[in-house]
Scaffold this motif. Structure first.
Motif, short mmCIF file in Angstrom:
data_model
loop_
_atom_site.label_atom_id
_atom_site.label_comp_id
_atom_site.label_asym_id
_atom_site.label_seq_id
_atom_site.Cartn_x
_atom_site.Cartn_y
_atom_site.Cartn_z
N ARG A 49 0.85 -1.18 0.00
CA ARG A 49 0.00 0.00 0.00
C ARG A 49 0.89 1.24 0.00
O ARG A 49 1.87 1.32 0.74
N GLN A 50 0.55 2.19 -0.84
CA GLN A 50 1.27 3.46 -0.90
C GLN A 50 0.79 4.40 0.21
O GLN A 50 -0.41 4.44 0.53
N LYS A 51 1.74 5.13 0.77
CA LYS A 51 1.42 6.15 1.79
C LYS A 51 1.17 7.46 1.04
O LYS A 51 2.10 8.19 0.70
N THR A 52 -0.08 7.75 0.76
CA THR A 52 -0.42 8.81 -0.18
C THR A 52 0.05 10.19 0.28
O THR A 52 0.44 11.03 -0.54
N TRP A 93 1.64 -7.42 -5.64
CA TRP A 93 2.94 -7.06 -6.22
C TRP A 93 3.88 -8.25 -6.14
O TRP A 93 3.97 -8.92 -5.11
N ILE A 94 4.58 -8.53 -7.24
CA ILE A 94 5.66 -9.52 -7.26
C ILE A 94 6.91 -8.78 -7.72
O ILE A 94 6.96 -8.24 -8.82
N ASP A 95 7.91 -8.75 -6.88
CA ASP A 95 9.14 -8.00 -7.15
C ASP A 95 9.76 -8.45 -8.47
O ASP A 95 10.03 -9.63 -8.67
N LYS A 152 4.48 -1.73 -9.58
CA LYS A 152 3.72 -1.11 -8.49
C LYS A 152 4.61 -0.56 -7.38
O LYS A 152 4.17 0.28 -6.60
N SER A 153 5.85 -1.03 -7.32
CA SER A 153 6.76 -0.54 -6.28
C SER A 153 7.47 0.76 -6.69
O SER A 153 8.29 1.28 -5.93
N ARG A 154 7.16 1.28 -7.88
CA ARG A 154 7.80 2.53 -8.33
C ARG A 154 7.17 3.76 -7.67
O ARG A 154 7.65 4.88 -7.87
N PHE A 208 -0.22 4.69 -20.06
CA PHE A 208 -1.53 4.89 -19.44
C PHE A 208 -1.66 4.18 -18.10
O PHE A 208 -2.38 4.64 -17.22
N GLY A 209 -1.00 3.03 -17.93
CA GLY A 209 -1.07 2.34 -16.65
C GLY A 209 -0.50 3.19 -15.52
O GLY A 209 -1.08 3.29 -14.43
N ILE A 210 0.65 3.83 -15.80
CA ILE A 210 1.26 4.74 -14.82
C ILE A 210 0.35 5.94 -14.57
O ILE A 210 0.15 6.37 -13.44
N PHE A 211 -0.21 6.47 -15.66
CA PHE A 211 -1.09 7.64 -15.54
C PHE A 211 -2.31 7.32 -14.69
O PHE A 211 -2.75 8.16 -13.88
#
Length: 244
Positions: free
Chosen positions: A66-69, A205-207, A215-217, A180-183
């Motif tokens: 989970r990202q810390k927004t 997420w799989i490293d 997703k870890s970016r 678009f996925g990043i966007f």
């Protein structure tokens, strides 16, 4: 709220060769946002009225993150993606079914069949409704991305008390260079920040994985380190922070 638990038969893993996956499922009618948030914190995901979590016996590669927004800052690459898509019109609304979305979903999956060897299966109206529209209640939403009047992407998400979960995203392969996925992730993080939501759950997420590794970016983020019981009340102790 009506809940039914079941375990489908084991099947070949969709992400890792020579692996078998095992899932635990809840079918929940009229799931409350509070109960769903508790499942989300414990590694569960949602499609329609079905909630699931991997319980594979021989593998634990799929991680809940989970990202810390509130602490997220876009990188130089993220800013470039945002600039390249500043002509895109973004509409947040309740989930819906349309022929336009069915055609776009099918086009995306045909593309992924050749690009990433996904198993292609033509989507039906009923499957689409059951997966993306059903069960949305008061927390499910969709983001439509338009260039002029042309629909280029659709992202599904859930907005819960102090948590947001990305469910699924598909887009027109003709505009793949737009990232678009990043966007879509950046857009959802922006919405979470606007709503003062602390955590954004992007899915498993799989490293280093070709489909899930990106997703870890988006840092900083936290990793769920074990598989807490659904009645474990001290959930924060189960997460490890990753800041760089």
């Amino acid at each position: 709220m009506k809940l039914v638990e079941f375990f489908p038969d084991d099947a070949p893993c969709s992400y890792l060769e020579d692996k078998i996956h095992t899932f635990r499922y809840f079918y929940i009618e009229e799931c409350s946002a509070h109960f769903y948030k508790g499942l989300l914190e414990r590694g569960w995901r949602r499609f329609g009225e079905y909630f699931f979590v991997p319980v594979c016996r021989s593998c634990d590669a799929c991680k809940t993150i989970r990202q810390k927004t509130g602490e997220f800052l876009p990188t130089r690459n993220h800013k470039r993606v945002l600039k390249n898509n500043q002509d895109i019109r973004v509409i947040l609304q309740k989930p819906s079914l349309s022929d336009e979305k069915l055609v776009l979903y099918d086009k995306y999956h045909r593309h992924m069949e050749s690009k990433k060897q996904w198993k292609y299966q033509k989507v039906s109206e009923q499957y689409y409704y059951d997966t993306f529209v059903a069960g949305s209640l008061n927390f499910g939403y969709e983001i439509n991305y338009f260039l002029d009047e042309r629909l280029l992407g659709v992202g599904y998400l859930d907005i819960l008390p102090d948590a947001m979960s990305a469910i699924y995203f598909f887009y027109d392969p003709d505009v793949e260079k737009r990232s678009f996925g990043i966007f879509n992730i950046l857009t959802q993080l922006y919405i979470a920040k606007q709503k003062n939501i602390s955590y954004f759950y992007p899915g498993y997420w799989i490293d280093g994985h070709k489909s899930l590794g990106y997703k870890s970016r988006f840092k900083p983020f936290e990793i769920l380190c074990n598989t807490p019981d659904i009645f474990d009340a001290i959930i924060y102790k189960n997460y490890r922070s990753v800041d760089d």
